[in-house]
Design a protein around this motif. Structure first.
Motif, PDB file in Angstrom:
ATOM      1  N   SER A  41      30.755  39.724  -9.963  1.00 19.60           N
ATOM      2  CA  SER A  41      29.370  39.263 -10.046  1.00 19.60           C
ATOM      3  C   SER A  41      28.667  39.242  -8.704  1.00 19.60           C
ATOM      4  CB  SER A  41      29.313  37.876 -10.697  1.00 19.60           C
ATOM      5  OG  SER A  41      29.675  37.970 -12.062  1.00 19.60           O
ATOM      6  N   ALA A  42      29.413  39.234  -7.589  1.00 21.42           N
ATOM      7  CA  ALA A  42      28.767  39.346  -6.292  1.00 21.42           C
ATOM      8  C   ALA A  42      28.188  40.736  -6.097  1.00 21.42           C
ATOM      9  CB  ALA A  42      29.755  39.030  -5.167  1.00 21.42           C
ATOM     10  N   ASN A  43      28.708  41.696  -6.843  1.00 19.03           N
ATOM     11  CA  ASN A  43      28.198  43.060  -6.802  1.00 19.03           C
ATOM     12  C   ASN A  43      26.958  43.177  -7.674  1.00 19.03           C
ATOM     13  OD1 ASN A  43      28.059  45.756  -6.203  1.00 19.03           O
ATOM     14  ND2 ASN A  43      29.947  46.325  -7.249  1.00 19.03           N
ATOM     15  N   THR A  44      27.088  42.775  -8.925  1.00 15.86           N
ATOM     16  CA  THR A  44      25.918  42.650  -9.795  1.00 15.86           C
ATOM     17  C   THR A  44      26.262  41.675 -10.910  1.00 15.86           C
ATOM     18  OG1 THR A  44      24.167  43.861 -10.969  1.00 15.86           O
ATOM     19  CG2 THR A  44      26.425  44.532 -11.437  1.00 15.86           C
ATOM     20  N   GLY A  45      25.282  40.869 -11.300  1.00 18.58           N
ATOM     21  CA  GLY A  45      25.487  39.917 -12.381  1.00 18.58           C
ATOM     22  C   GLY A  45      25.284  40.570 -13.731  1.00 18.58           C
ATOM     23  N   GLN A  46      25.981  40.069 -14.733  1.00 17.86           N
ATOM     24  CA  GLN A  46      25.760  40.565 -16.089  1.00 17.86           C
ATOM     25  C   GLN A  46      24.462  39.996 -16.665  1.00 17.86           C
ATOM     26  OE1 GLN A  46      27.179  43.046 -17.394  1.00 17.86           O
ATOM     27  NE2 GLN A  46      28.658  43.232 -15.713  1.00 17.86           N
ATOM     28  N   LYS A  47      23.964  40.643 -17.712  1.00 13.69           N
ATOM     29  CA  LYS A  47      22.639  40.314 -18.252  1.00 13.69           C
ATOM     30  C   LYS A  47      22.752  39.639 -19.608  1.00 13.69           C
ATOM     31  CE  LYS A  47      21.940  43.054 -14.802  1.00 13.69           C
ATOM     32  NZ  LYS A  47      22.107  42.470 -13.461  1.00 13.69           N
ATOM     33  N   PRO A  48      22.106  38.499 -19.786  1.00 10.99           N
ATOM     34  CA  PRO A  48      22.102  37.853 -21.092  1.00 10.99           C
ATOM     35  C   PRO A  48      21.131  38.534 -22.048  1.00 10.99           C
ATOM     36  CG  PRO A  48      20.768  36.593 -19.579  1.00 10.99           C
ATOM     37  CD  PRO A  48      21.369  37.724 -18.778  1.00 10.99           C
ATOM     38  N   GLY A 235      17.304  40.540  -7.398  1.00  9.78           N
ATOM     39  CA  GLY A 235      17.233  40.089  -8.775  1.00  9.78           C
ATOM     40  C   GLY A 235      18.442  40.421  -9.614  1.00  9.78           C
ATOM     41  N   HIS A 236      19.083  41.558  -9.368  1.00 11.88           N
ATOM     42  CA  HIS A 236      20.146  41.979 -10.284  1.00 11.88           C
ATOM     43  C   HIS A 236      21.406  41.141 -10.135  1.00 11.88           C
ATOM     44  CE1 HIS A 236      22.907  44.154  -7.511  1.00 11.88           C
ATOM     45  NE2 HIS A 236      21.813  44.399  -6.828  1.00 11.88           N
ATOM     46  N   LYS A 237      21.522  40.377  -9.068  1.00 12.67           N
ATOM     47  CA  LYS A 237      22.669  39.485  -8.918  1.00 12.67           C
ATOM     48  C   LYS A 237      22.447  38.150  -9.638  1.00 12.67           C
ATOM     49  CE  LYS A 237      23.766  41.489  -4.393  1.00 12.67           C
ATOM     50  NZ  LYS A 237      24.889  42.346  -4.790  1.00 12.67           N
ATOM     51  N   MET A 238      21.214  37.871 -10.033  1.00 10.40           N
ATOM     52  CA  MET A 238      20.891  36.602 -10.711  1.00 10.40           C
ATOM     53  C   MET A 238      20.535  36.836 -12.174  1.00 10.40           C
ATOM     54  SD  MET A 238      17.233  35.762  -8.833  1.00 10.40           S
ATOM     55  CE  MET A 238      16.824  34.406  -9.932  1.00 10.40           C
TER      56      MET A 238
END
Length: 417
Positions: A41-48, A235-238
């Motif tokens: 997730s430090a690379n990119t967070g997943q999307k709800p 934004g993509h990490k959050m």
């Protein structure tokens, strides 16, 4: 626009994290026939679902360009797009007209480097950076230093991965004009005392630039309280879409900085003998933006706000403690970065295994970790390693996943010994 809300449910006075996890469709995947354990997730967070639905709805029902049309679709798109700026401003406790939309932290820091620093720096000036910076907060400053005659100074760290604050303050000498510091290290997880650092920089007349990429997704961030001059985040990490992020800057800086890019939207009037630029933040937002992406980012802010950032932080600290304790029991495993205050990031090496080989074997067990230098070559050089593996946790991870991760590490170790 309508939005799907997250589904946390009160459970014994807390949040039902299993219900929250179910909001993330990708986490139900299998990799190589095994349940996915996503620890990157430090690379990119997943999307709800809420974010995915917001992007989908924009393209299905409201797709139009922003700020360029008076028809209904154009007004709907503009309203939704600017609403995301309002949400972010409230989330970070800043003014909306001090928040410049960018494609992410990299563009945001480049904007500061070229629009603010380049016209001001001169030979003999210095830029102070920390050993733990991401390349995005190193390379732009090197390029600007080459063009201005300024030089780079480095604030070193301890073996535990903490900033040596006494040495850092001592390095804030009169020739230092700009300080670049990460709020949270993407490699070590170290949480830096940015409020104290920025207060000291401001006392000495040094402009501070904070990289908040790894902080904003995982903890409550009050930029006004931090007291920096610039704050950048992605934004993509959050939980938001890729290609989104922002730069916060003090209004007095935005007023005096020239535009970084030229074109549509950032202008008020254009003549061949000169151009009148738009007011900030639009002065720095040339061209058609990632409209759907920022609407999705607004949905991500709504989602995180519903969970509560204090709850997110507490959940991740709980997972971090579990993972750290379990990994410490594995013979031959070395954790790099043991700061007293850490985010849920663990860099590690396993004796006898190259980081890339280790990550590849873990992937065969369905475990996704990152391997490499993590865009932090100077930090790798400090620890004398070419690369590490990194497990980075998020609130949607589970204790069961940590156990599967640790079991996979044990299996890999047996294969390699």
């Amino acid at each position: 626009m309508s939005a799907i809300r997250p589904t946390p449910v009160a459970a014994t006075g807390g949040i039902d994290w299993a219900r929250v996890r179910a909001d993330f469709p990708l986490l139900a995947r299998e990799i190589h026939g095994k349940p996915l354990v996503y620890l990157d997730s430090a690379n990119t967070g997943q999307k709800p679902e809420a974010v995915i639905a917001a992007v989908d709805e924009f393209y299905r029902r409201h797709n139009a360009n922003v700020s360029r049309a008076v028809h209904t679709l154009g007004e709907e798109a503009t309203t939704a797009y600017e609403a995301s700026r309002d949400k972010l401003a409230r989330h970070l406790n800043v003014r909306r007209d001090e928040l410049v939309f960018t494609s992410g932290t990299t563009l945001a820091i480049n904007l500061v480097a070229y629009s603010y620093a380049l016209p001001r720096l001169k030979p003999g000036d210095a830029i102070l950076l920390t050993r733990m910076e991401h390349h995005a907060n190193i390379v732009p400053w090197q390029l600007v230093a080459e063009r201005t005659g300024a030089r780079i100074k480095v604030a070193e760290i301890t073996p535990e991965g903490e900033l040596d604050l006494d040495a850092m303050h001592a390095a804030m000498t009169p020739e230092v004009k700009i300080l670049g510091v990460t709020h949270v290290s993407n490699v070590l997880g170290t949480v830096n005392p940015v409020r104290e650092i920025c207060r000291e920089a401001r006392r000495r007349g040094i402009v501070s630039v904070v990289d908040g990429s790894q902080a904003v997704p995982h903890r409550a961030v009050d930029i006004t309280a931090i007291g920096c001059d610039f704050y950048a985040f992605t934004g993509h990490k959050m939980c938001g879409p890729t290609g989104t992020g922002a730069l916060w800057a003090r209004r007095e800086h935005l007023e005096t900085m020239p535009p970084f890019l030229g074109g549509g939207e950032m202008i008020r009037e254009v003549r061949f003998d000169g151009t009148v630029f738009n007011d900030p933040p639009h002065k720095f937002e040339a061209g058609t933006p990632n409209i759907a992406g920022f609407i999705g980012l607004g949905a991500a802010v709504d989602y995180l706000a519903t969970l509560g950032m204090a709850n997110v932080d507490a959940r991740e600290q709980e997972l971090l403690a579990h993972a750290t304790e379990a990994m410490a029991k594995i013979d031959g495993l070395r954790i790099i970065g043991t700061a007293k205050e850490k985010a849920a990031v663990i860099s590690f090496l396993l004796e006898g295994a190259h980081a890339h080989d280790l990550a590849t074997l873990l992937d065969l067990e369905g475990v996704a970790v990152r391997s490499g230098h993590h865009c932090a070559h100077p930090l790798m050089q400090f620890y004398g390693v070419p690369a590490t593996c990194r497990a980075s946790l998020a609130f949607y991870n589970t204790h069961e996943e940590i156990e599967r991760f640790v079991a996979a590490l044990g299996k890999v170790r047996r294969l390699l010994v």
